[in-house]
Design a protein around this motif. Structure first.
Motif, PDB file in Angstrom:
ATOM      1  N   VAL A  13       0.689  -1.317   0.126  1.00  0.00           N
ATOM      2  CA  VAL A  13       0.045   0.032   0.016  1.00  0.00           C
ATOM      3  C   VAL A  13       0.964   1.179   0.067  1.00  0.00           C
ATOM      4  O   VAL A  13       0.642   2.329  -0.699  1.00  0.00           O
ATOM      5  CB  VAL A  13      -0.919  -0.011   1.341  1.00  0.00           C
ATOM      6  CG1 VAL A  13      -1.657   1.170   1.233  1.00  0.00           C
ATOM      7  CG2 VAL A  13      -1.846  -1.202   0.957  1.00  0.00           C
ATOM      8  N   ALA A  14       2.021   1.215   0.803  1.00  0.00           N
ATOM      9  CA  ALA A  14       2.788   2.517   0.772  1.00  0.00           C
ATOM     10  C   ALA A  14       3.621   2.322  -0.378  1.00  0.00           C
ATOM     11  O   ALA A  14       3.564   3.941  -0.889  1.00  0.00           O
ATOM     12  CB  ALA A  14       3.762   2.140   1.960  1.00  0.00           C
ATOM     13  N   ARG A  15       3.812   1.527  -1.164  1.00  0.00           N
ATOM     14  CA  ARG A  15       4.539   1.626  -2.430  1.00  0.00           C
ATOM     15  C   ARG A  15       3.693   2.168  -3.397  1.00  0.00           C
ATOM     16  O   ARG A  15       4.300   3.128  -4.223  1.00  0.00           O
ATOM     17  CB  ARG A  15       5.070   0.344  -2.926  1.00  0.00           C
ATOM     18  CG  ARG A  15       6.335  -0.224  -2.143  1.00  0.00           C
ATOM     19  CD  ARG A  15       6.663  -1.669  -2.675  1.00  0.00           C
ATOM     20  NE  ARG A  15       7.836  -2.122  -1.919  1.00  0.00           N
ATOM     21  CZ  ARG A  15       8.978  -2.260  -2.550  1.00  0.00           C
ATOM     22  NH1 ARG A  15       9.282  -1.996  -3.765  1.00  0.00           N
ATOM     23  NH2 ARG A  15       9.993  -2.889  -1.722  1.00  0.00           N
ATOM     24  N   VAL A  16       2.315   1.730  -3.459  1.00  0.00           N
ATOM     25  CA  VAL A  16       1.535   2.470  -4.395  1.00  0.00           C
ATOM     26  C   VAL A  16       1.198   3.832  -4.221  1.00  0.00           C
ATOM     27  O   VAL A  16       1.233   4.545  -5.119  1.00  0.00           O
ATOM     28  CB  VAL A  16       0.108   1.469  -4.379  1.00  0.00           C
ATOM     29  CG1 VAL A  16      -0.834   2.432  -5.312  1.00  0.00           C
ATOM     30  CG2 VAL A  16       0.513   0.253  -4.876  1.00  0.00           C
ATOM     31  N   LEU A  17       0.906   4.216  -3.188  1.00  0.00           N
ATOM     32  CA  LEU A  17       0.722   5.648  -2.836  1.00  0.00           C
ATOM     33  C   LEU A  17       1.997   6.381  -2.860  1.00  0.00           C
ATOM     34  O   LEU A  17       1.795   7.582  -3.516  1.00  0.00           O
ATOM     35  CB  LEU A  17       0.372   5.702  -0.957  1.00  0.00           C
ATOM     36  CG  LEU A  17      -1.093   5.277  -0.740  1.00  0.00           C
ATOM     37  CD1 LEU A  17      -1.229   5.267   0.771  1.00  0.00           C
ATOM     38  CD2 LEU A  17      -2.033   5.851  -1.435  1.00  0.00           C
ATOM     39  N   CYS A  18       3.098   6.058  -2.544  1.00  0.00           N
ATOM     40  CA  CYS A  18       4.296   6.800  -2.809  1.00  0.00           C
ATOM     41  C   CYS A  18       4.414   6.897  -4.342  1.00  0.00           C
ATOM     42  O   CYS A  18       5.069   8.041  -4.747  1.00  0.00           O
ATOM     43  CB  CYS A  18       5.671   6.367  -2.051  1.00  0.00           C
ATOM     44  SG  CYS A  18       5.541   6.515  -0.321  1.00  0.00           S
ATOM     45  N   GLY A  19       4.217   5.955  -5.080  1.00  0.00           N
ATOM     46  CA  GLY A  19       4.363   6.110  -6.541  1.00  0.00           C
ATOM     47  C   GLY A  19       3.617   6.944  -7.228  1.00  0.00           C
ATOM     48  O   GLY A  19       4.042   7.843  -8.020  1.00  0.00           O
ATOM     49  N   ALA A  42       8.609   6.363 -10.907  1.00  0.00           N
ATOM     50  CA  ALA A  42       7.485   6.199 -10.093  1.00  0.00           C
ATOM     51  C   ALA A  42       6.855   5.097 -10.388  1.00  0.00           C
ATOM     52  O   ALA A  42       6.232   4.466  -9.722  1.00  0.00           O
ATOM     53  CB  ALA A  42       6.676   7.419  -9.960  1.00  0.00           C
ATOM     54  N   ALA A  43       6.447   4.961 -11.689  1.00  0.00           N
ATOM     55  CA  ALA A  43       5.607   3.735 -12.269  1.00  0.00           C
ATOM     56  C   ALA A  43       6.374   2.346 -11.682  1.00  0.00           C
ATOM     57  O   ALA A  43       5.525   1.541 -11.401  1.00  0.00           O
ATOM     58  CB  ALA A  43       5.525   3.728 -13.852  1.00  0.00           C
ATOM     59  N   GLY A  44       7.632   2.403 -11.828  1.00  0.00           N
ATOM     60  CA  GLY A  44       8.267   1.165 -10.995  1.00  0.00           C
ATOM     61  C   GLY A  44       8.096   0.668  -9.754  1.00  0.00           C
ATOM     62  O   GLY A  44       7.595  -0.468  -9.344  1.00  0.00           O
ATOM     63  N   LEU A  45       8.054   1.704  -8.886  1.00  0.00           N
ATOM     64  CA  LEU A  45       7.517   1.548  -7.623  1.00  0.00           C
ATOM     65  C   LEU A  45       6.191   1.256  -7.579  1.00  0.00           C
ATOM     66  O   LEU A  45       5.813   0.533  -6.586  1.00  0.00           O
ATOM     67  CB  LEU A  45       7.825   2.991  -6.961  1.00  0.00           C
ATOM     68  CG  LEU A  45       7.514   3.379  -5.367  1.00  0.00           C
ATOM     69  CD1 LEU A  45       8.549   2.218  -4.682  1.00  0.00           C
ATOM     70  CD2 LEU A  45       7.803   4.432  -5.062  1.00  0.00           C
ATOM     71  N   THR A  46       5.395   1.917  -8.181  1.00  0.00           N
ATOM     72  CA  THR A  46       3.790   1.726  -8.170  1.00  0.00           C
ATOM     73  C   THR A  46       3.666   0.104  -8.632  1.00  0.00           C
ATOM     74  O   THR A  46       2.887  -0.530  -7.946  1.00  0.00           O
ATOM     75  CB  THR A  46       3.073   2.442  -9.074  1.00  0.00           C
ATOM     76  OG1 THR A  46       3.314   3.693  -8.687  1.00  0.00           O
ATOM     77  CG2 THR A  46       1.564   2.323  -8.890  1.00  0.00           C
ATOM     78  N   MET A  47       4.422  -0.257  -9.599  1.00  0.00           N
ATOM     79  CA  MET A  47       4.101  -1.729 -10.142  1.00  0.00           C
ATOM     80  C   MET A  47       4.680  -2.809  -9.064  1.00  0.00           C
ATOM     81  O   MET A  47       4.014  -3.866  -8.996  1.00  0.00           O
ATOM     82  CB  MET A  47       4.920  -2.077 -11.454  1.00  0.00           C
ATOM     83  CG  MET A  47       4.170  -1.138 -12.499  1.00  0.00           C
ATOM     84  SD  MET A  47       2.656  -1.486 -12.850  1.00  0.00           S
ATOM     85  CE  MET A  47       2.565  -3.246 -13.253  1.00  0.00           C
ATOM     86  N   SER A  48       5.782  -2.468  -8.336  1.00  0.00           N
ATOM     87  CA  SER A  48       6.181  -3.194  -7.561  1.00  0.00           C
ATOM     88  C   SER A  48       5.088  -3.602  -6.282  1.00  0.00           C
ATOM     89  O   SER A  48       4.907  -4.511  -5.606  1.00  0.00           O
ATOM     90  CB  SER A  48       7.587  -2.905  -6.913  1.00  0.00           C
ATOM     91  OG  SER A  48       7.457  -1.822  -6.170  1.00  0.00           O
ATOM     92  N   GLY A  49       4.445  -2.431  -6.092  1.00  0.00           N
ATOM     93  CA  GLY A  49       3.433  -2.520  -4.959  1.00  0.00           C
ATOM     94  C   GLY A  49       2.075  -3.328  -5.422  1.00  0.00           C
ATOM     95  O   GLY A  49       1.624  -4.069  -4.828  1.00  0.00           O
ATOM     96  N   LEU A  50       1.701  -3.067  -6.828  1.00  0.00           N
ATOM     97  CA  LEU A  50       0.682  -3.734  -7.191  1.00  0.00           C
ATOM     98  C   LEU A  50       0.796  -5.331  -7.432  1.00  0.00           C
ATOM     99  O   LEU A  50      -0.182  -5.978  -7.195  1.00  0.00           O
ATOM    100  CB  LEU A  50       0.262  -2.950  -8.564  1.00  0.00           C
ATOM    101  CG  LEU A  50      -0.248  -1.569  -8.666  1.00  0.00           C
ATOM    102  CD1 LEU A  50      -0.480  -1.265 -10.072  1.00  0.00           C
ATOM    103  CD2 LEU A  50      -1.585  -1.540  -7.906  1.00  0.00           C
ATOM    104  N   LEU A  51       1.832  -5.671  -7.821  1.00  0.00           N
ATOM    105  CA  LEU A  51       2.236  -7.083  -8.132  1.00  0.00           C
ATOM    106  C   LEU A  51       2.833  -7.824  -6.862  1.00  0.00           C
ATOM    107  O   LEU A  51       2.753  -8.764  -6.940  1.00  0.00           O
ATOM    108  CB  LEU A  51       3.321  -7.184  -9.247  1.00  0.00           C
ATOM    109  CG  LEU A  51       3.166  -6.737 -10.662  1.00  0.00           C
ATOM    110  CD1 LEU A  51       4.380  -6.764 -11.449  1.00  0.00           C
ATOM    111  CD2 LEU A  51       1.951  -7.706 -11.205  1.00  0.00           C
TER     112      LEU A  51
END
Length: 69
Positions: A13-19, A42-51
Motif C-alpha cells: 500500500v505504501a509503495r502504491v501511494l508513494c508511486g 515512479a511507475a516502477g515503484l507503483t508496479m512493485s506495489g501492485l504486483l
C-alpha cells in the motif's frame, strides 16, 4: 505465477501511494523529458506495489514469513 510475492501488504500500500504521489510531483514540479523520466521511475515503484514482487528484494533473498519458499 512464476514469482513469489516478497512484499508484505502494508508495504505494498505504501509503495502504491508513494508511486502515485511521486508521479504527480514529477509532472507538477518538472518539465519536459525530466517529468516523464520521473514519472517512469515512479511507475516502477507503483508496479512493485501492485504486483507484490520487488526484483531488488528478490536479489538479496527477501521472503515473506510463512511463504514456504
Amino acid at each position: 505465477m512464476w514469482y513469489a510475492k516478497n512484499v508484505p501488504n502494508g508495504e505494498r500500500v505504501a509503495r502504491v501511494l508513494c508511486g502515485v504521489v511521486s508521479a504527480g510531483a514529477a509532472f507538477a514540479l518538472l518539465s519536459g523529458p525530466w517529468a516523464w523520466l520521473g514519472a517512469a521511475s515512479a511507475a516502477g515503484l507503483t508496479m512493485s506495489g501492485l504486483l507484490g514482487f520487488c526484483p531488488a528484494c528478490a536479489m538479496v533473498g527477501r521472503k515473506l514469513p510463512g511463504s514456504g519458499r
